[in-house]
Design an enzyme around this catalytic site. Structure first.
Site: not given
Ligand code: NI
Length: 185
Positions: A49, A54, A100-101, A142-143, A146
């Site tokens: 995702g 991000q 998380c990226l 999660h997204e 963000h």
């Molecule tokens: Ni994340």
């Protein structure tokens, strides 16, 4: 298409509430290109995702996809969600691992709603509604966080499960039913 730099925790954009996209703004060629670039960036980072903050843009937009190489029909197809909202389905929260990226190489246990309804626009500005559960419901929560400036660490009721990826794979991961669950978002 191009891959975009993924910003990491500490960049203020990850703590900034994102703003909605108008259908007109969404239709702009530059925005359509951005969506393609986000998908490519997610694939390149081997994530499941990616939300617009991000890549440094405080816009209410995320993409997600999770392939299951062993059992393709268990995979989660690519979804592009614009101005998304969720309505949780009542029930006990489910605790599972997340990464998380924007917080590379960490994993932690996070409680999430087990099921929800997602309402959003697709990349063409067409509204859709979907009932989600399991890993897909987790990715979407999660997204969506963000877009509200919230990171998964904020959702951990306590930090004792927080682990570096290689240690986690060695000691904590356990038998996973789905390899994509190792991936960050
Ligand atoms: Ni994340």
């Amino acid at each position: 298409m191009a891959t975009l730099p993924i910003v990491r925790m500490g960049n203020p954009v990850l703590r900034t509430p994102a703003i909605p996209l108008s259908p007109k703004a969404l239709a702009a060629p530059a925005m359509q290109q951005l969506i393609d670039d986000m998908v490519e960036t997610m694939h390149d980072a081997e994530g499941v995702g990616l939300a617009a903050p991000q890549i440094g843009l405080a816009l209410r937009l995320f993409v997600y996809q999770a392939d299951d190489e062993e059992v393709p029909e268990n995979g989660i197809p690519l979804c592009v969600a614009i101005n998304p909202t969720i309505e949780p389905v009542a029930g006990e929260p489910v605790v599972d691992w997340e990464g998380c990226l924007s917080i590379p190489d960490l994993r932690g246990l996070v409680p999430r709603h087990a099921a929800l309804r997602l309402r959003a626009m697709d990349r063409h500005g067409v509204g859709f509604e979907r009932a989600l559960e399991g890993f897909e419901a987790r990715i979407v929560q999660h997204e969506l966080d963000h877009l509200d400036g919230v990171l998964f660490l904020d959702r951990m009721p306590e930090l004792s499960s927080l682990a570096f990826l290689d240690e986690w794979q060695g000691f904590l991961r356990g038998p996973a039913d789905f390899d994509a669950r190792d991936k960050a978002e």
